[in-house]
Design a protein around this motif. Structure first.
Motif, short mmCIF file in Angstrom:
data_model
loop_
_atom_site.label_atom_id
_atom_site.label_comp_id
_atom_site.label_asym_id
_atom_site.label_seq_id
_atom_site.Cartn_x
_atom_site.Cartn_y
_atom_site.Cartn_z
N MET A 33 0.73 -1.15 -0.41
CA MET A 33 0.21 0.09 0.02
C MET A 33 0.89 0.98 0.63
SD MET A 33 -1.66 -0.02 4.38
CE MET A 33 -2.03 -1.50 3.55
N ILE A 34 0.23 2.15 -0.06
CA ILE A 34 1.09 3.58 -0.22
C ILE A 34 2.18 3.79 0.56
CG2 ILE A 34 -0.96 4.80 0.95
CD1 ILE A 34 -0.49 7.22 -1.23
N GLU A 35 2.61 4.89 0.43
CA GLU A 35 3.40 4.26 1.73
C GLU A 35 3.37 5.31 2.75
OE1 GLU A 35 8.21 6.71 1.55
OE2 GLU A 35 7.51 6.31 0.22
N GLN A 36 2.68 6.60 2.58
CA GLN A 36 1.53 7.40 4.33
C GLN A 36 1.53 6.37 5.04
OE1 GLN A 36 0.78 10.54 1.14
NE2 GLN A 36 0.05 11.23 3.39
N ALA A 37 1.09 5.43 4.80
CA ALA A 37 0.53 4.27 5.28
C ALA A 37 1.72 3.15 5.96
CB ALA A 37 -0.78 3.18 4.68
N TYR A 38 2.51 3.54 5.43
CA TYR A 38 3.56 2.29 6.19
C TYR A 38 4.38 3.04 7.26
CZ TYR A 38 8.42 0.44 6.61
OH TYR A 38 8.35 -0.86 7.16
N PHE A 39 3.90 4.53 6.97
CA PHE A 39 4.92 5.42 8.49
C PHE A 39 3.29 5.85 9.41
CE2 PHE A 39 7.70 6.05 5.41
CZ PHE A 39 9.27 5.27 5.99
#
Length: 417
Positions: A33-39
């Protein structure tokens, strides 16, 4: 990430194998999923009880800790490879720098063509710096590691704390309308817009699309990582060098000393991250609670946990056995397993494969992790029973030596690497 040779240090391989498996437990989220959701988990694909359970489990046990362990093992392997090179009559720098140059090429290919979360390029670039320290005795390696980690963690803690305080002031009862508006805009930015999601999904339609997206948005990211978390990576590598030289990472210490390290180090980590998980869940991932626990004040506990994990693994696997041999084989092929996990993720999530990118929640994406662990455990040992190196280990070795290395095992073991 050293390759197979007749005089392998079993426990180093076991620790490395467990570390590379643990890393995928968090990496799979960044692939899915989108990188923002990783952080920031609530940013996308988050909401169910399963998502929260998997976030909490990774937060308490895995996130940051296994990456630290992997980095520590990289430092230990650096010394090991250099020493074997010297034993073979080679200059240390002629052994080390070609390896780092080739590793950098692999890392850049990994980043530009497959996944934004590559760590190999960072290892290669920082590894070129770490070579300066390899001759130091254990005491001074630990001093240098402490300085490096302090230089990485303390500014982040000070500036991060100040930033959170500023945001809290904007949310205070006496804040102006402008301050409140600025805060709302900031909080809204934590969740990607529909346009950002659409563009991100399009970037994962194919490898060329991913490459074009990377080149447009962050072409220098692998190199800039040295100025970001590179100082932390250096500190961890130096700990690994000290751990190897002191005999800690080779299992040479008495069991009692490992117990004296494993219990307080892991205990401190579990208490801190357990309380943090509880507070974050209670606050429903409020940024004012989540970011201090997750990204500002947690850094120094990651190497503490990693060292504790290493001690615990050494205690659990004092000698060879069926499970130990399987895990050691994963460690001996860690380079291939690390890149192979990304290739599997690419097939699962990119549009030319199953096209699952952005279709799963955090918890659902994690369910692929045990399957990938099983693949690592199943293929690595049979492969090494027949071949001397993993496929990517062989390529790394051959390119860095600029010669075609023999792949098939022979009945009579060859000389040490």
């Amino acid at each position: 990430m050293a390759t197979t040779s007749p005089d392998r240090i079993l426990v180093l391989d076991i620790i490395r194998g467990i570390a590379v498996m643990g890393i995928f437990s968090v990496n799979v989220v960044g692939m899915a999923m989108i990188e923002q959701a990783y952080f920031y988990p609530p940013g996308y694909g988050f909401g169910s009880l399963g998502d929260r359970i998997m976030w909490a489990a990774n937060f308490i046990l895995v996130d940051g800790k296994f990456r630290s362990l992997f980095s520590i093992l990289f430092g230990a392997s650096t010394i090991l490879v250099i020493e074997r090179g010297i034993a073979a009559g080679k200059d240390p720098w002629r052994v080390h720098y070609p390896r780092m140059a080739v590793l950098l090429l692999f890392g850049l290919a990994h980043f530009y063509f497959l996944w934004w979360g590559d760590i190999l390029a960072n290892y290669a670039l920082v590894g070129m710096i770490a070579f300066i320290f390899w001759r130091l005795p254990v005491k001074w390696l630990l001093v240098a590691a402490a300085i490096a980690l302090s230089a990485g963690y303390l500014p982040n803690m000070v500036m991060g704390g100040q930033q959170i305080a500023q945001y809290q002031a904007k949310a205070a009862p006496g804040a102006s309308d402008e301050q409140r508006a600025a805060l709302q805009e900031l909080l809204a930015g934590l969740k990607p817009s529909e346009e950002a999601l659409a563009n991100d999904k399009a970037a994962h339609a194919s490898i060329p699309a991913h490459f074009d997206s990377i080149m447009e948005a962050q072409p220098l990211r692998p190199f800039m990582s040295v100025f970001g978390y590179g100082i932390e990576t250096l500190g961890l590598m130096l700990i690994g060098m000290a751990g190897y030289k002191s005999g800690f990472l080779t299992g040479s210490w008495k069991r009692r000393r490992y117990i004296e390290i494993a219990v307080p180090f892991i205990g401190a980590s579990l208490i801190y991250f357990g309380i943090g998980a509880r507070e974050v869940l209670r606050a429903d991932f409020s940024p004012f609670i989540f970011f201090p626990w997750n990204q500002i004040y947690s850094g120094p506990l990651h190497p503490v946990a990693a060292i504790g994990y290493a001690a615990l693994i050494i205690l659990i696997f004092p000698k060879r056995g069926a499970i130990a041999d399987r895990l050691a084989a994963v460690g001996r092929t860690a380079f291939t397993n690390y890149l192979g996990a990304t290739i599997i993720g690419t097939i699962l999530f990119f549009g030319f494969g199953l096209g699952l990118y952005g279709q799963l929640s955090r918890g659902q994406a994690w369910l692929f992790a045990p399957g990938v662990w099983l693949i690592m455990l199943l293929w690595s040992k049979p492969w090494l029973d027949r071949y001397r190196y993993g496929p990517f280990e062989w390529a790394w070795r051959s390119l860095s030596r600029w010669q075609w290395e023999p792949m098939l095992r022979t009945k009579t073991p060859g000389p040490p690497a």
